[in-house]
Design an enzyme around this catalytic site. Structure first.
Site, PDB file in Angstrom:
ATOM      1  N   CYS A   1       0.834  -1.204   0.000  1.00 34.64           N
ATOM      2  CA  CYS A   1       0.000   0.000   0.000  1.00 34.64           C
ATOM      3  C   CYS A   1       0.876   1.265   0.000  1.00 34.64           C
ATOM      4  O   CYS A   1       1.510   1.567  -0.996  1.00 34.64           O
ATOM      5  CB  CYS A   1      -0.985  -0.018   1.162  1.00 34.64           C
ATOM      6  SG  CYS A   1      -2.381   1.120   0.930  1.00 34.64           S
TER       7      CYS A   1
ATOM      8  N   HIS B   1      -3.753  -5.330   1.396  1.00 38.40           N
ATOM      9  CA  HIS B   1      -3.487  -5.667   2.795  1.00 38.40           C
ATOM     10  C   HIS B   1      -3.961  -7.098   3.047  1.00 38.40           C
ATOM     11  O   HIS B   1      -4.977  -7.528   2.517  1.00 38.40           O
ATOM     12  CB  HIS B   1      -4.237  -4.719   3.732  1.00 38.40           C
ATOM     13  CG  HIS B   1      -3.723  -3.322   3.715  1.00 38.40           C
ATOM     14  ND1 HIS B   1      -2.512  -2.965   4.282  1.00 38.40           N
ATOM     15  CD2 HIS B   1      -4.247  -2.182   3.203  1.00 38.40           C
ATOM     16  CE1 HIS B   1      -2.329  -1.665   4.124  1.00 38.40           C
ATOM     17  NE2 HIS B   1      -3.359  -1.168   3.466  1.00 38.40           N
TER      18      HIS B   1
END
Length: 489
Positions: free
Chosen positions: A328, A431
Site C-alpha cells: 500500500c 493488505h
C-alpha cells in the site's frame, strides 16, 4: 435489545480482549450478538462488508461473533495524521480532517452517528457488547463524551469496569475511577473484572472482598494472564520472540504513521521467519526481505525513511541479492514520486520516491475501500498461484506507470501492483497478503525461504482458536450466572 458496555480504568486494560471473549462466549451459545465501539482512534483498520472501514479490533470482535465487519460496529474512527489532527471516519466513510479542538467541538454532532449505528445494531441483534476507549475518568475529555459514559448514559446500559492487575495498582485504579465519575455513572457500573492475574487466586481474595465492601460493587471475576495469547493488536508493534535456526530474516521499518501492521501477524507466528521491526534511530540489520508497510501519511513517512538512511540501506540490500516488498503506502514509496495536490494526507506538495519503479502516485479524493480475491502472478511466484489471495484495499492514491505491466497479483480480472524485471522488488495495494497459507508460502519462497514443509500458518484458523481460548476463560473464571442476568438472558 440488551447492551452491555465494557470500559477500562486505563488504555490497554484489556477492554478489547474482554469484549472479544464475551462475544465469542455468547456466540458459542447461539446468542445473536454484535460488537460496538462508539469511537476509536487507530491507524489499523479493516474494510467492512458494506464498503466502509472500522477499527481492526472491532473487526476481530465481529469475527468472534461469526459476523462480517460492518460500519455500524464502529461509527466514529479517528485516524491520526499528526500529533494534533486526524482523519474523521463517520459510519465507515471519510468525513474530513480535523484538529483536536475542532473535533472536540464536533463530538456532539458525531454522537448522532453513534446513536444511529447503535440503534441499527440493536434492531438486528439480540445482544450488543460495547467497548469504551481509554478511561471514563479522563476529566479533560468528559465534556461531550461519546466514547465511554456519555454513550452508556445515552443508551441506558450497564457497564463492566476492567482493571489490569499485571501493571500494579489495580485497586487504586478501580476505586479512583469510580470516585471521578458522576453518581449516575457509578449507579450504572454493574461491577468489576480484573484482568491478567498471575499466581494463586487465594492470595487475591482478601483484596476482592475489600473492593466489594468498599464500593458496593461485585467482582464478576478474575481473568488470568494468558501466556502465548496472540490476537490482532491495534496499537502496538511487536515481533515474535522465537524462530527456527536458519529462519528468513524479515525487516520492517516502524514508520511514524504506520498503518495496518496486522499485515505482519502471520509472519510473527511463522516458525521459519525471524521478524524484526526497526524504529527511529535504530540500526538497520541485514535481511533477506525488507517490507515497507502501509502508511497513513505516505509523503511524511517517505521523508522519515530518507532521514533514517533507509534508501542507502535498501540499495545495499538489493546489491547483495535481497528482496524488497512494498504494501500500500510502502508500494507508493517505490515509485518516482508521490503527489498530493489537495493535501489529503497532510501538506499540499510532491515528494520524490525511491525510484525503484517507473511509476507515479497521485492522491485523489474518494478512498478505495474494497475486499479483494485473486492470485499471485508468475512474476512473484514460481508459477501463478490462483485463488490464493484474500485481502482488502484501503488507499487514496492512484498509481500509473510502465512498472505496472508486470503485476504482483491478478484480482478478479484486473492487475494489482508491480514486480521489477529482475524479480527483486515487488509492490502491492493489498493488505492481508500473508493471511492465506498458499500466498504466504509463495511470497516467502520468492523472498528466499528454501524449505517450508508444514510451516505455513493458517492465520484465520489460528485467530478462531485464540478467540475460543478467550471464551473458555469466560466460562471458567467469570460469574456467568450474573452475566446472563445482566444481559437479560
Amino acid at each position: 435489545m440488551p447492551t452491555l458496555m465494557v470500559q477500562g480504568t486505563t488504555s490497554d486494560a484489556g477492554k478489547t480482549t474482554v469484549v472479544a471473549a464475551l462475544c465469542r462466549w455468547l456466540a458459542r451459545q447461539g446468542v445473536s450478538v454484535a460488537p460496538f465501539k462508539p469511537q476509536n482512534m487507530a491507524l489499523n483498520s479493516a474494510v467492512t462488508v458494506d464498503g466502509g472501514e472500522i477499527g481492526r479490533s472491532t473487526a476481530l470482535q465481529a469475527l468472534a461473533c461469526g459476523l462480517e465487519p460492518h460500519s455500524d460496529m464502529n461509527p466514529v474512527l479517528l485516524k491520526p495524521q499528526s500529533d494534533c489532527g486526524a482523519q474523521v471516519i463517520l459510519r465507515g466513510k471519510v468525513h474530513g480532517n480535523m484538529d483536536a479542538l475542532d473535533y472536540h467541538a464536533y463530538k456532539a454532532e458525531a454522537m448522532n452517528s453513534v446513536m444511529a449505528s447503535w440503534r441499527d445494531l440493536s434492531a438486528r441483534y439480540d445482544v450488543v457488547i460495547a467497548e469504551g476507549a481509554g478511561s471514563p475518568a479522563e476529566i479533560n475529555l468528559r465534556a461531550n463524551d461519546i466514547a465511554n459514559m456519555g454513550f452508556a448514559e445515552a443508551a441506558d446500559c450497564p457497564v463492566l469496569l476492567v482493571g489490569d492487575i499485571d501493571k500494579g495498582g489495580v485497586f487504586a485504579q478501580l476505586v479512583g475511577t469510580l470516585a471521578l465519575i458522576s453518581d449516575s455513572e457509578r449507579g450504572r457500573t454493574a461491577g468489576f473484572v480484573i484482568n491478567r492475574f498471575r499466581g494463586d487466586i487465594a492470595l487475591l481474595e482478601p483484596g476482592l472482598d475489600w473492593l466489594t465492601e468498599h464500593t458496593g460493587k461485585p467482582v464478576f471475576g478474575v481473568l488470568p494472564y494468558l501466556h502465548g495469547l496472540v490476537i490482532d493488536s491495534e496499537d502496538s508493534v511487536s515481533a515474535a520472540g522465537t524462530s527456527e535456526a536458519g529462519a528468513l530474516k524479515v525487516v520492517v521499518p516502524v514508520l511514524p504513521r504506520i498503518s495496518n501492521h496486522n499485515d505482519f501477524d502471520p509472519l510473527r507466528l511463522h516458525p521459519g521467519v525471524d521478524l524484526v521491526f526497526v524504529g527511529t534511530d535504530e540500526p538497520i540489520p541485514p535481511a533477506d526481505l525488507i517490507i515497507l508497510p502501509g502508511s497513513k501519511s505516505t509523503r511524511h513517512d517517505l521523508q522519515w525513511l530518507k532521514q533514517q538512511g533507509w534508501p542507502e540501506a535498501i540499495q545495499k540490500h538489493l546489491r547483495y541479492g535481497g528482496k524488497l516488498l512494498g504494501i500500500c503506502g510502502g508500494f507508493q514509496m517505490l515509485g518516482l514520486k508521490v503527489e498530493d495536490p489537495e493535501g489529503l494526507e497532510g501538506e499540499v506538495g510532491t515528494t520524490k520516491g525511491l525510484a525503484l519503479f517507473e511509476m507515479v502516485t497521485r492522491m485523489v479524493p474518494g478512498k478505495q475501500l474494497r475486499m479483494v480475491n485473486g492470485g499471485l502472478t508468475s512474476h512473484v511466484a514460481s508459477t501463478a498461484v490462483t485463488g490464493a489471495l484474500k485481502g482488502y484495499e484501503m488507499h487514496n492514491g492512484v498509481t500509473e506507470g510502465a512498472a505496472l505491466v508486470r503485476p504482483f497479483a491478478e484480482l478478479e480480472g484486473r492487475p494489482d501492483g508491480a514486480v521489477s524485471a529482475d524479480g527483486q522488488v515487488a509492490g502491492t495495494y493489498i493488505h492481508g497478503v500473508f493471511d492465506e497459507p498458499a500466498a504466504c508460502k509463495a511470497i516467502l519462497a520468492w523472498a528466499g525461504l528454501k524449505t517450508q514443509g508444514e510451516q505455513s500458518v493458517d492465520y484465520q484458523r489460528h485467530r478462531l482458536q485464540q478467540l475460543d481460548r478467550l471464551a473458555d476463560q469466560v466460562d471458567q473464571c467469570l460469574d456467568t450466572d450474573r452475566l446472563r442476568s445482566l444481559l437479560q438472558l
